[in-house]
Write an enzyme that holds these catalytic residues in place. Structure first.
Site, PDB file in Angstrom:
ATOM      1  N   HIS A  81       0.829  -1.212   0.000  1.00  0.00           N
ATOM      2  CA  HIS A  81       0.000   0.000   0.000  1.00  0.00           C
ATOM      3  C   HIS A  81       0.862   1.259   0.000  1.00  0.00           C
ATOM      4  O   HIS A  81       1.606   1.493   0.943  1.00  0.00           O
ATOM      5  CB  HIS A  81      -0.879  -0.049   1.262  1.00  0.00           C
ATOM      6  CG  HIS A  81      -1.855   1.064   1.381  1.00  0.00           C
ATOM      7  ND1 HIS A  81      -1.857   1.924   2.455  1.00  0.00           N
ATOM      8  CD2 HIS A  81      -2.862   1.452   0.575  1.00  0.00           C
ATOM      9  CE1 HIS A  81      -2.843   2.789   2.317  1.00  0.00           C
ATOM     10  NE2 HIS A  81      -3.477   2.529   1.181  1.00  0.00           N
ATOM     11  N   ARG A  82       0.773   2.025  -1.073  1.00  0.00           N
ATOM     12  CA  ARG A  82       1.619   3.224  -1.275  1.00  0.00           C
ATOM     13  C   ARG A  82       3.101   2.811  -1.291  1.00  0.00           C
ATOM     14  O   ARG A  82       3.963   3.552  -0.824  1.00  0.00           O
ATOM     15  CB  ARG A  82       1.367   4.292  -0.205  1.00  0.00           C
ATOM     16  CG  ARG A  82      -0.117   4.613   0.016  1.00  0.00           C
ATOM     17  CD  ARG A  82      -0.343   5.670   1.074  1.00  0.00           C
ATOM     18  NE  ARG A  82      -1.746   5.695   1.503  1.00  0.00           N
ATOM     19  CZ  ARG A  82      -2.210   6.435   2.497  1.00  0.00           C
ATOM     20  NH1 ARG A  82      -1.412   7.254   3.152  1.00  0.00           N
ATOM     21  NH2 ARG A  82      -3.507   6.382   2.829  1.00  0.00           N
TER      22      ARG A  82
ATOM     23  N   GLU B 265       0.313  -0.760  -4.721  1.00  0.00           N
ATOM     24  CA  GLU B 265      -0.781   0.215  -4.823  1.00  0.00           C
ATOM     25  C   GLU B 265      -0.203   1.615  -4.784  1.00  0.00           C
ATOM     26  O   GLU B 265       0.678   1.899  -3.961  1.00  0.00           O
ATOM     27  CB  GLU B 265      -1.753   0.013  -3.646  1.00  0.00           C
ATOM     28  CG  GLU B 265      -3.056   0.785  -3.792  1.00  0.00           C
ATOM     29  CD  GLU B 265      -3.153   2.081  -2.981  1.00  0.00           C
ATOM     30  OE1 GLU B 265      -4.234   2.679  -2.969  1.00  0.00           O
ATOM     31  OE2 GLU B 265      -2.144   2.516  -2.377  1.00  0.00           O
TER      32      GLU B 265
ATOM     33  N   ASP C  10      -1.378   6.031  -5.501  1.00  0.00           N
ATOM     34  CA  ASP C  10      -2.484   6.987  -5.651  1.00  0.00           C
ATOM     35  C   ASP C  10      -2.094   8.040  -6.674  1.00  0.00           C
ATOM     36  O   ASP C  10      -0.940   8.477  -6.715  1.00  0.00           O
ATOM     37  CB  ASP C  10      -2.755   7.683  -4.316  1.00  0.00           C
ATOM     38  CG  ASP C  10      -3.026   6.685  -3.209  1.00  0.00           C
ATOM     39  OD1 ASP C  10      -4.108   6.099  -3.202  1.00  0.00           O
ATOM     40  OD2 ASP C  10      -2.124   6.481  -2.361  1.00  0.00           O
TER      41      ASP C  10
ATOM     42  N   HIS D 295      -0.819  10.740  -2.333  1.00  0.00           N
ATOM     43  CA  HIS D 295      -2.111  10.354  -1.780  1.00  0.00           C
ATOM     44  C   HIS D 295      -3.077  11.513  -1.590  1.00  0.00           C
ATOM     45  O   HIS D 295      -4.250  11.432  -1.945  1.00  0.00           O
ATOM     46  CB  HIS D 295      -1.910   9.634  -0.435  1.00  0.00           C
ATOM     47  CG  HIS D 295      -3.203   9.209   0.197  1.00  0.00           C
ATOM     48  ND1 HIS D 295      -3.915  10.020   1.053  1.00  0.00           N
ATOM     49  CD2 HIS D 295      -3.922   8.069   0.063  1.00  0.00           C
ATOM     50  CE1 HIS D 295      -5.015   9.392   1.431  1.00  0.00           C
ATOM     51  NE2 HIS D 295      -5.041   8.199   0.844  1.00  0.00           N
TER      52      HIS D 295
ATOM     53  N   GLU E 266      -4.834   3.804  -7.829  1.00  0.00           N
ATOM     54  CA  GLU E 266      -6.069   4.430  -7.317  1.00  0.00           C
ATOM     55  C   GLU E 266      -6.209   5.836  -7.863  1.00  0.00           C
ATOM     56  O   GLU E 266      -5.358   6.703  -7.661  1.00  0.00           O
ATOM     57  CB  GLU E 266      -6.084   4.474  -5.779  1.00  0.00           C
ATOM     58  CG  GLU E 266      -7.418   5.077  -5.348  1.00  0.00           C
ATOM     59  CD  GLU E 266      -7.611   5.245  -3.846  1.00  0.00           C
ATOM     60  OE1 GLU E 266      -6.824   4.695  -3.055  1.00  0.00           O
ATOM     61  OE2 GLU E 266      -8.567   5.948  -3.493  1.00  0.00           O
TER      62      GLU E 266
ATOM     63  N   LYS F 193      -7.597   9.229  -7.518  1.00  0.00           N
ATOM     64  CA  LYS F 193      -8.068  10.053  -6.395  1.00  0.00           C
ATOM     65  C   LYS F 193      -8.839  11.262  -6.915  1.00  0.00           C
ATOM     66  O   LYS F 193      -8.406  11.885  -7.890  1.00  0.00           O
ATOM     67  CB  LYS F 193      -6.870  10.560  -5.584  1.00  0.00           C
ATOM     68  CG  LYS F 193      -6.236   9.509  -4.705  1.00  0.00           C
ATOM     69  CD  LYS F 193      -7.115   9.227  -3.531  1.00  0.00           C
ATOM     70  CE  LYS F 193      -6.471   8.298  -2.528  1.00  0.00           C
ATOM     71  NZ  LYS F 193      -7.452   7.723  -1.599  1.00  0.00           N
TER      72      LYS F 193
ATOM     73  N   ASP G 220       0.282  -1.824   4.470  1.00  0.00           N
ATOM     74  CA  ASP G 220       1.484  -0.989   4.605  1.00  0.00           C
ATOM     75  C   ASP G 220       2.681  -1.861   4.990  1.00  0.00           C
ATOM     76  O   ASP G 220       3.817  -1.408   4.931  1.00  0.00           O
ATOM     77  CB  ASP G 220       1.306   0.042   5.744  1.00  0.00           C
ATOM     78  CG  ASP G 220       0.202   1.049   5.477  1.00  0.00           C
ATOM     79  OD1 ASP G 220      -0.108   1.293   4.305  1.00  0.00           O
ATOM     80  OD2 ASP G 220      -0.344   1.592   6.457  1.00  0.00           O
TER      81      ASP G 220
HETATM   82  O1  G3P Z   1      -6.067   0.640  -1.638  1.00  0.00           O
HETATM   83  C1  G3P Z   1      -7.080   1.047  -0.805  1.00  0.00           C
HETATM   84  C2  G3P Z   1      -6.767   2.249   0.010  1.00  0.00           C
HETATM   85  O2  G3P Z   1      -5.600   2.844  -0.475  1.00  0.00           O
HETATM   86  C3  G3P Z   1      -7.854   3.247   0.009  1.00  0.00           C
HETATM   87  O3  G3P Z   1      -7.673   4.237   0.956  1.00  0.00           O
HETATM   88  O4  G3P Z   1      -7.002   6.470   1.732  1.00  0.00           O
HETATM   89  O5  G3P Z   1      -5.331   4.652   1.706  1.00  0.00           O
HETATM   90  O6  G3P Z   1      -6.099   5.660  -0.414  1.00  0.00           O
HETATM   91  P1  G3P Z   1      -6.460   5.297   0.995  1.00  0.00           P
HETATM   92 CA    CA Z   2      -5.010   4.405  -2.045  1.00  0.00          CA
END
Ligand code: G3P
Ligand code: CA
Length: 257
Positions: A15-16, A42, A44, A57, A117, A119, A240
């Site tokens: 994640h990120r 992942e 953003d 993000h 993702e 945004k 994460d």
């Molecule tokens: O991948 C799902 C998650 O990233 C969504 O929430 O706020 O972390 O982008 P957020």
């Molecule tokens: Ca995300």
């Protein structure tokens, strides 16, 4: 040609990037996720004033850089002058905002998938066509890309332009049961339903699979929750702490099958 996305079994999604230890959405967090052998990363996406897609993000750069203000009020060149690493630790000071193109170039020869993702798409006119264009022109294979968003409207738009790209609908915890009622109608558009992990139980996972979706709950960061998600039968975990999830997968889940 239809969709050809090849889903790894028990996908572990950084994640990120590897964001627990490194500044999120930077080249450092991505490189370290690759090193950890995750199945997917992942990121953003927002858009600059000069229509470049950048990996960050928040709508504003205040939290993760030494600058202030909205991404869309800066050109890429201006954004590149800010430090996107020091907030996480003084030794990360050499990190700068990345473009999506830079991520594609870096990952082009890696056997890894990218979960992008989108945004705030309503705030960026043309972001969908710019994104699809970049995916189309990149050397990163399209069948290793999933686009996800909380915006159904944008996912519908993408599906109208491109029938090959895999799509995921993100669902917030508070909307979960409401969205659940409409899930069947989303099947023609999206392939993945990615809910907040607190909304998930084994009954829901069985239902989602019966409807023909795959699912990656977010954002799972503890041993107990990771184990619970695997036992519920999820298709992947967004975390994460991808190394912790890989550990659970290799040493408990796959060792026990
Ligand atoms: O991948 C799902 C998650 O990233 C969504 O929430 O706020 O972390 O982008 P957020
Ligand atoms: Ca995300």
């Amino acid at each position: 040609m239809g969709k050809t996305f090849l889903l790894p079994s028990y996908a572990i999604i950084a994640h990120r990037g590897n964001s627990y230890y490194y500044p999120e959405n930077t080249m450092l967090s991505i490189k370290n996720a690759v090193k950890s052998s995750v199945s997917m990363i992942e990121i953003d996406i927002h858009m600059t004033k000069d229509h470049e897609l950048v990996v960050v993000h928040d709508e504003k750069i205040d939290r993760t850089s030494n600058g202030k203000g909205r991404v869309r009020d800066y050109t890429l060149r201006e954004l590149k002058t800010f430090d996107f690493g020091t907030w996480k630790g003084a030794h990360f000071s050499n990190q700068h905002i990345m473009t999506l193109k830079e991520v594609f170039n870096y990952l082009a020869n890696e056997n890894i998938c990218l979960l992008i993702e989108l945004k705030c798409p309503h705030k960026y006119p043309n972001i969908v066509s710019i994104l699809l264009d970049e995916i189309g022109h990149s050397s990163f294979p399209k069948n290793q890309v999933i686009i996800q968003s909380f915006s159904v409207k944008s996912l519908i738009q993408i599906a109208q332009f491109d029938t090959q790209i895999s799509l995921g609908l993100l669902v917030k915890r508070r909307n979960f049961w409401l969205q659940n009622l409409k899930l069947k109608r989303y099947r023609k558009i999206v392939d993945f339903i990615n809910p907040h992990y607190k909304s998930v139980n084994s009954r829901w996972i069985a239902k989602i699979h019966k409807l023909g979706f795959k699912t990656f709950p977010y954002t799972v960061n503890t041993f107990q929750t990771g184990l619970k998600m695997f036992n519920y039968g999820v298709d992947g975990i967004i975390s994460d702490r991808p190394e912790l999830m890989i550990d659970i997968k290799d040493n408990i889940i796959e060792a026990g099958t």
